[in-house]
Design a protein around this motif. Structure first.
Motif, short mmCIF file in Angstrom:
data_model
loop_
_atom_site.label_atom_id
_atom_site.label_comp_id
_atom_site.label_asym_id
_atom_site.label_seq_id
_atom_site.Cartn_x
_atom_site.Cartn_y
_atom_site.Cartn_z
N UNK A 169 0.81 -1.21 0.00
CA UNK A 169 0.00 0.00 0.00
C UNK A 169 0.85 1.26 0.00
N UNK A 170 2.15 1.11 0.18
CA UNK A 170 3.06 2.25 0.20
C UNK A 170 3.77 2.34 -1.14
N UNK A 171 3.44 3.34 -1.92
CA UNK A 171 4.06 3.51 -3.24
C UNK A 171 5.40 4.23 -3.07
N UNK A 172 6.45 3.64 -3.65
CA UNK A 172 7.78 4.20 -3.52
C UNK A 172 8.15 4.99 -4.77
N UNK A 173 9.03 5.97 -4.59
CA UNK A 173 9.43 6.84 -5.70
C UNK A 173 10.93 7.05 -5.66
N UNK A 174 11.55 7.08 -6.83
CA UNK A 174 12.96 7.42 -6.97
C UNK A 174 13.05 8.73 -7.75
N UNK A 175 13.86 9.66 -7.25
CA UNK A 175 13.94 11.00 -7.82
C UNK A 175 15.39 11.28 -8.24
N UNK A 176 15.57 11.99 -9.36
CA UNK A 176 16.93 12.31 -9.79
C UNK A 176 17.46 13.53 -9.04
N UNK A 177 18.68 13.94 -9.35
CA UNK A 177 19.32 15.02 -8.61
C UNK A 177 18.71 16.39 -8.87
N UNK A 178 17.87 16.51 -9.89
CA UNK A 178 17.23 17.79 -10.22
C UNK A 178 15.77 17.83 -9.75
N UNK A 179 15.36 16.80 -9.03
CA UNK A 179 14.01 16.80 -8.49
C UNK A 179 12.94 16.30 -9.42
N UNK A 180 13.31 15.48 -10.41
CA UNK A 180 12.33 14.90 -11.33
C UNK A 180 12.21 13.40 -11.06
N UNK A 181 11.01 12.89 -11.18
CA UNK A 181 10.77 11.48 -10.90
C UNK A 181 11.45 10.59 -11.93
N UNK A 210 15.06 5.95 0.43
CA UNK A 210 13.68 5.55 0.25
C UNK A 210 12.75 6.75 0.33
N UNK A 211 11.85 6.88 -0.61
CA UNK A 211 10.90 7.97 -0.62
C UNK A 211 9.50 7.41 -0.76
N UNK A 212 8.61 7.90 0.06
CA UNK A 212 7.22 7.48 0.04
C UNK A 212 6.41 8.47 -0.79
N UNK A 213 5.69 7.96 -1.79
CA UNK A 213 4.87 8.84 -2.61
C UNK A 213 3.59 9.19 -1.90
N UNK A 214 3.30 10.49 -1.82
CA UNK A 214 2.03 10.95 -1.28
C UNK A 214 1.04 11.08 -2.41
N UNK A 215 -0.21 10.78 -2.14
CA UNK A 215 -1.19 10.66 -3.21
C UNK A 215 -1.50 11.94 -3.97
N UNK A 216 -1.21 13.09 -3.40
CA UNK A 216 -1.57 14.34 -4.05
C UNK A 216 -0.69 14.61 -5.26
N UNK A 217 -1.29 15.14 -6.33
CA UNK A 217 -0.53 15.45 -7.54
C UNK A 217 -1.23 16.54 -8.33
N UNK A 218 -0.46 17.27 -9.12
CA UNK A 218 -1.04 18.32 -9.95
C UNK A 218 -0.62 18.13 -11.39
N UNK A 219 -1.46 18.61 -12.30
CA UNK A 219 -1.22 18.43 -13.73
C UNK A 219 -1.35 19.77 -14.46
N UNK A 220 -0.59 19.92 -15.51
CA UNK A 220 -0.86 20.96 -16.48
C UNK A 220 -2.23 20.62 -17.09
N UNK A 221 -3.14 21.59 -17.13
CA UNK A 221 -4.51 21.31 -17.57
C UNK A 221 -4.57 20.83 -19.01
N UNK A 222 -3.75 21.37 -19.88
CA UNK A 222 -3.76 20.93 -21.28
C UNK A 222 -3.23 19.50 -21.41
#
Length: 284
Positions: A169-181, A210-222
């Motif tokens: 139930x815990x989604x993990x995320x790996x991020x690069x050095x510039x803050x992109x997934x 280890x990074x835990x992904x939080x469910x909140x996210x935002x999108x460019x509307x287009x």
């Protein structure tokens, strides 16, 4: 519409994809709407949005927290259930009715966006099952997307406790050095086996961030409008994570790291934990 023609065009559009999209829509994203997708049917927790948490429906708790964010111009609930809609209208929320065919929160947000009278640049998908979400996190991912014109998506992560590393139930995320997934991982052991010693020693590697992904996210509307047209991708299907379809189609996702103790409600047993925590923090 001829399926072969549509599928072929979608494949071409996806291949053309990220570079053409960014070249066309690169502008400051100022107008922001928060959407809380909510459905009654759930295999693990039927009627979850309406469960009472210290006397208020969980969907109301989430809406009240979202209202504290300073970057949102408007907030709406998107649901396919009349009971949820009636409840939300009762405490003053704006509601958009969506179809039962939406496969995930992203598609529900997209349908709701198309029914709104106002035009927006950014859509924030606010998960209704984390009633203690910090409004500062909502503001953080909005601002991250606004200052990252090469990204179409933003989200938040926090530190993952080693003991939660194997929790599906815990989604993990790996991020690069510039803050992109780079990648997300859910039920499989793809990342876990690669970056831990679990198979050898039964312990996690303390050197791996280890990074835990939080469910909140935002999108460019287009971008949100074309997301449903993107074909499903191998990792997305393997992990059942909609974020992976974004990455596998060549789009960028900005990630911010926050200090946040995730308190999602995945099962009925989680409700008591949330209520206990709220009493400790004197939250009513």
């Amino acid at each position: 519409m001829d399926c072969a023609w549509y599928c072929g065009w979608s494949a071409i559009a996806a291949a053309f994809g990220a570079r053409a999209y960014l070249g066309r829509f690169r502008k400051f994203r100022s107008r922001v709407v928060g959407i809380i997708p909510a459905r009654f049917a759930s295999s693990r927790f039927q009627g979850k949005p309406l469960v009472q948490i210290l006397g208020k429906p969980m969907i109301q708790r989430t809406w009240e927290r979202a209202k504290l964010a300073t970057t949102l111009d408007d907030i709406v609930v998107a649901t396919d259930d009349e009971k949820i809609a009636e409840c939300c209208r009762g405490f003053g929320a704006d509601v958009i009715m969506t179809s039962e065919s939406c496969r995930n929160g992203t598609e529900r947000c997209n349908e709701a966006l198309g029914k709104l009278e106002k035009k927006y640049d950014v859509v924030v998908n606010i998960q209704g099952d984390e009633p203690l979400i910090e409004p500062e996190i909502i503001d953080g991912i909005v601002k991250a997307l606004q200052v990252s014109p090469d990204a179409v998506f933003s989200t938040a992560v926090t530190s993952l406790k080693p003991e939660d590393a194997l929790d599906p139930n815990r989604v993990k995320c790996v991020v690069d050095n510039r803050g992109y997934a780079i990648i997300f991982q859910g039920d499989s052991f793809l990342l876990i086996s690669e970056f831990t010693d679990i198979e050898k020693s039964g312990k996690v590697n303390p050197q791996f961030p280890y990074l835990l992904h939080l469910g909140i996210q935002s999108y460019d509307a287009n971008f949100l409008k074309i997301y449903p047209e993107l074909q499903p991708t191998p990792l997305q299907l393997e992990e059942d994570l909609e974020q992976l379809k974004v990455l596998e189609n060549g789009y960028k996702m900005k990630v911010i790291k926050v200090d946040h103790e995730a308190h999602g409600v995945d099962t009925p047993e989680d409700v008591e934990k949330i209520e206990t925590l709220m009493r400790v923090r004197n939250l009513s």
